[in-house]
Design a protein around this motif. Sequence first.
Motif, PDB file in Angstrom:
ATOM      1  N   ARG A   1      43.451  47.234  33.027  1.00 46.20           N
ATOM      2  CA  ARG A   1      42.919  46.769  31.759  1.00 46.20           C
ATOM      3  C   ARG A   1      41.666  46.015  32.126  1.00 46.20           C
ATOM      4  O   ARG A   1      40.777  45.924  31.506  1.00 46.20           O
ATOM      5  CB  ARG A   1      43.948  45.844  31.004  1.00 46.20           C
ATOM      6  CG  ARG A   1      44.960  46.752  30.352  1.00 46.20           C
ATOM      7  CD  ARG A   1      45.858  45.795  29.492  1.00 46.20           C
ATOM      8  NE  ARG A   1      46.949  46.572  28.917  1.00 46.20           N
ATOM      9  CZ  ARG A   1      48.184  46.169  28.642  1.00 46.20           C
ATOM     10  NH1 ARG A   1      48.591  45.240  29.160  1.00 46.20           N
ATOM     11  NH2 ARG A   1      49.091  47.077  28.358  1.00 46.20           N
ATOM     12  N   LEU A   2      41.835  45.107  33.191  1.00 49.70           N
ATOM     13  CA  LEU A   2      40.629  44.459  33.857  1.00 49.70           C
ATOM     14  C   LEU A   2      39.485  45.408  33.836  1.00 49.70           C
ATOM     15  O   LEU A   2      38.419  45.036  33.712  1.00 49.70           O
ATOM     16  CB  LEU A   2      41.186  43.443  35.026  1.00 49.70           C
ATOM     17  CG  LEU A   2      42.002  42.126  34.480  1.00 49.70           C
ATOM     18  CD1 LEU A   2      42.454  41.703  35.736  1.00 49.70           C
ATOM     19  CD2 LEU A   2      41.051  41.361  33.823  1.00 49.70           C
ATOM     20  N   LEU A   3      39.599  46.349  34.985  1.00 52.78           N
ATOM     21  CA  LEU A   3      39.078  47.062  35.648  1.00 52.78           C
ATOM     22  C   LEU A   3      38.121  47.958  34.237  1.00 52.78           C
ATOM     23  O   LEU A   3      36.869  48.130  34.441  1.00 52.78           O
ATOM     24  CB  LEU A   3      39.319  48.016  36.378  1.00 52.78           C
ATOM     25  CG  LEU A   3      40.194  47.514  37.713  1.00 52.78           C
ATOM     26  CD1 LEU A   3      40.489  48.489  38.593  1.00 52.78           C
ATOM     27  CD2 LEU A   3      39.039  46.624  38.453  1.00 52.78           C
TER      28      LEU A   3
ATOM     29  N   HIS B   1      35.632  45.915  32.665  1.00 52.89           N
ATOM     30  CA  HIS B   1      34.391  45.375  33.232  1.00 52.89           C
ATOM     31  C   HIS B   1      33.718  46.198  34.364  1.00 52.89           C
ATOM     32  O   HIS B   1      32.632  45.847  34.868  1.00 52.89           O
ATOM     33  CB  HIS B   1      35.031  43.931  33.867  1.00 52.89           C
ATOM     34  CG  HIS B   1      35.692  42.937  33.410  1.00 52.89           C
ATOM     35  ND1 HIS B   1      34.665  42.243  32.355  1.00 52.89           N
ATOM     36  CD2 HIS B   1      36.594  42.529  33.043  1.00 52.89           C
ATOM     37  CE1 HIS B   1      35.547  41.529  31.615  1.00 52.89           C
ATOM     38  NE2 HIS B   1      37.029  41.597  32.072  1.00 52.89           N
ATOM     39  N   LEU B   2      34.002  47.426  34.490  1.00 49.61           N
ATOM     40  CA  LEU B   2      33.345  48.424  35.188  1.00 49.61           C
ATOM     41  C   LEU B   2      32.796  49.277  34.266  1.00 49.61           C
ATOM     42  O   LEU B   2      33.518  49.752  33.215  1.00 49.61           O
ATOM     43  CB  LEU B   2      34.495  48.905  36.181  1.00 49.61           C
ATOM     44  CG  LEU B   2      35.037  47.853  37.249  1.00 49.61           C
ATOM     45  CD1 LEU B   2      35.885  48.591  38.274  1.00 49.61           C
ATOM     46  CD2 LEU B   2      33.847  47.079  38.040  1.00 49.61           C
TER      47      LEU B   2
ATOM     48  N   PRO C   1      44.241  37.930  39.986  1.00 55.18           N
ATOM     49  CA  PRO C   1      42.755  37.865  40.388  1.00 55.18           C
ATOM     50  C   PRO C   1      42.389  36.727  41.247  1.00 55.18           C
ATOM     51  O   PRO C   1      42.949  35.730  41.023  1.00 55.18           O
ATOM     52  CB  PRO C   1      42.028  38.101  39.066  1.00 55.18           C
ATOM     53  CG  PRO C   1      42.984  38.254  38.042  1.00 55.18           C
ATOM     54  CD  PRO C   1      44.312  37.869  38.538  1.00 55.18           C
ATOM     55  N   GLU C   2      41.667  37.077  42.484  1.00 56.21           N
ATOM     56  CA  GLU C   2      41.214  36.007  43.299  1.00 56.21           C
ATOM     57  C   GLU C   2      39.954  36.268  43.501  1.00 56.21           C
ATOM     58  O   GLU C   2      39.460  37.190  44.013  1.00 56.21           O
ATOM     59  CB  GLU C   2      42.230  35.784  44.558  1.00 56.21           C
ATOM     60  CG  GLU C   2      41.664  34.845  45.448  1.00 56.21           C
ATOM     61  CD  GLU C   2      42.409  34.860  46.847  1.00 56.21           C
ATOM     62  OE1 GLU C   2      41.870  34.162  47.783  1.00 56.21           O
ATOM     63  OE2 GLU C   2      43.443  35.684  46.993  1.00 56.21           O
ATOM     64  N   VAL C   3      39.010  35.103  43.359  1.00 56.34           N
ATOM     65  CA  VAL C   3      37.654  35.388  43.401  1.00 56.34           C
ATOM     66  C   VAL C   3      37.313  35.305  44.796  1.00 56.34           C
ATOM     67  O   VAL C   3      37.444  34.218  45.384  1.00 56.34           O
ATOM     68  CB  VAL C   3      36.794  34.475  42.676  1.00 56.34           C
ATOM     69  CG1 VAL C   3      35.282  34.733  42.999  1.00 56.34           C
ATOM     70  CG2 VAL C   3      37.051  34.938  41.353  1.00 56.34           C
TER      71      VAL C   3
ATOM     72  N   PRO D   1      32.659  36.073  37.405  1.00 54.92           N
ATOM     73  CA  PRO D   1      33.742  36.354  37.700  1.00 54.92           C
ATOM     74  C   PRO D   1      34.989  35.701  36.619  1.00 54.92           C
ATOM     75  O   PRO D   1      36.171  36.054  36.599  1.00 54.92           O
ATOM     76  CB  PRO D   1      34.118  35.468  39.010  1.00 54.92           C
ATOM     77  CG  PRO D   1      33.044  34.137  38.893  1.00 54.92           C
ATOM     78  CD  PRO D   1      31.828  35.037  38.248  1.00 54.92           C
ATOM     79  N   GLN D   2      34.518  34.969  35.759  1.00 55.40           N
ATOM     80  CA  GLN D   2      35.295  34.388  34.731  1.00 55.40           C
ATOM     81  C   GLN D   2      36.160  35.429  33.916  1.00 55.40           C
ATOM     82  O   GLN D   2      37.197  35.204  33.764  1.00 55.40           O
ATOM     83  CB  GLN D   2      34.495  33.684  33.798  1.00 55.40           C
ATOM     84  CG  GLN D   2      35.233  32.463  32.958  1.00 55.40           C
ATOM     85  CD  GLN D   2      36.095  31.784  33.944  1.00 55.40           C
ATOM     86  OE1 GLN D   2      35.548  31.041  34.759  1.00 55.40           O
ATOM     87  NE2 GLN D   2      37.269  31.483  33.485  1.00 55.40           N
ATOM     88  N   PRO D   3      35.520  36.476  33.495  1.00 58.05           N
ATOM     89  CA  PRO D   3      36.431  37.430  32.624  1.00 58.05           C
ATOM     90  C   PRO D   3      37.475  37.905  33.564  1.00 58.05           C
ATOM     91  O   PRO D   3      38.482  38.557  32.724  1.00 58.05           O
ATOM     92  CB  PRO D   3      35.499  38.697  32.260  1.00 58.05           C
ATOM     93  CG  PRO D   3      33.999  38.043  32.537  1.00 58.05           C
ATOM     94  CD  PRO D   3      34.137  36.914  33.473  1.00 58.05           C
ATOM     95  N   PHE D   4      37.628  37.888  34.825  1.00 57.09           N
ATOM     96  CA  PHE D   4      38.759  38.560  35.563  1.00 57.09           C
ATOM     97  C   PHE D   4      39.861  37.371  35.640  1.00 57.09           C
ATOM     98  O   PHE D   4      41.029  37.710  35.979  1.00 57.09           O
ATOM     99  CB  PHE D   4      38.331  38.829  37.059  1.00 57.09           C
ATOM    100  CG  PHE D   4      37.586  40.240  37.092  1.00 57.09           C
ATOM    101  CD1 PHE D   4      38.354  41.463  37.129  1.00 57.09           C
ATOM    102  CD2 PHE D   4      36.217  40.401  36.853  1.00 57.09           C
ATOM    103  CE1 PHE D   4      37.687  42.551  37.239  1.00 57.09           C
ATOM    104  CE2 PHE D   4      35.611  41.387  36.729  1.00 57.09           C
ATOM    105  CZ  PHE D   4      36.572  42.619  37.161  1.00 57.09           C
TER     106      PHE D   4
END
Length: 142
Positions: free
Chosen positions: A22-24, A27-28, A127-129, A137-140
């Motif tokens: 879902r994250l990918l 944002h990709l 998620p780890e930045v 990076p905030q949306p992750f």
Amino acid sequence: TLACRDLSQLGLFAKVDTVAFRLLKTHLPGPYTIILNATREVPRMLLHPKRRTIGLRVPAQPIAQALLAELGEPLMSVSLILPGESEPMSDPYEMRDALEHQVDLIIDGGYGGVEASTVISLVDGEPEVLRVGCGDPQPFMV
């Protein structure tokens, strides 16, 4: 890092759970390098030696997307930082002058940026930045 044309190709090389997918998907393609657990499809020489992880990108850049679509397989991706330099090359004319007799092909896509991608690890589920770059990076951060 492997550059993939889309999420379906990325899924061949990394274990992607529902939350990560879902994250990918949201944002990709974009300016992110995602660290994931690798599948057996990834050649050993491309894996992190101890963690069996791989960095993956789905670039938004049209020339990169066209190359990936035409090839039908991912490409290994690196920043072009020559020995003795601290910043990647971004001027296509300088690249040609420095490298035209050492590589088979140079594609002039215009001037590039020097800011690196944002690196996000999704290895442990959260998620780890790992590096803040040109992607927010905030949306992750769920």
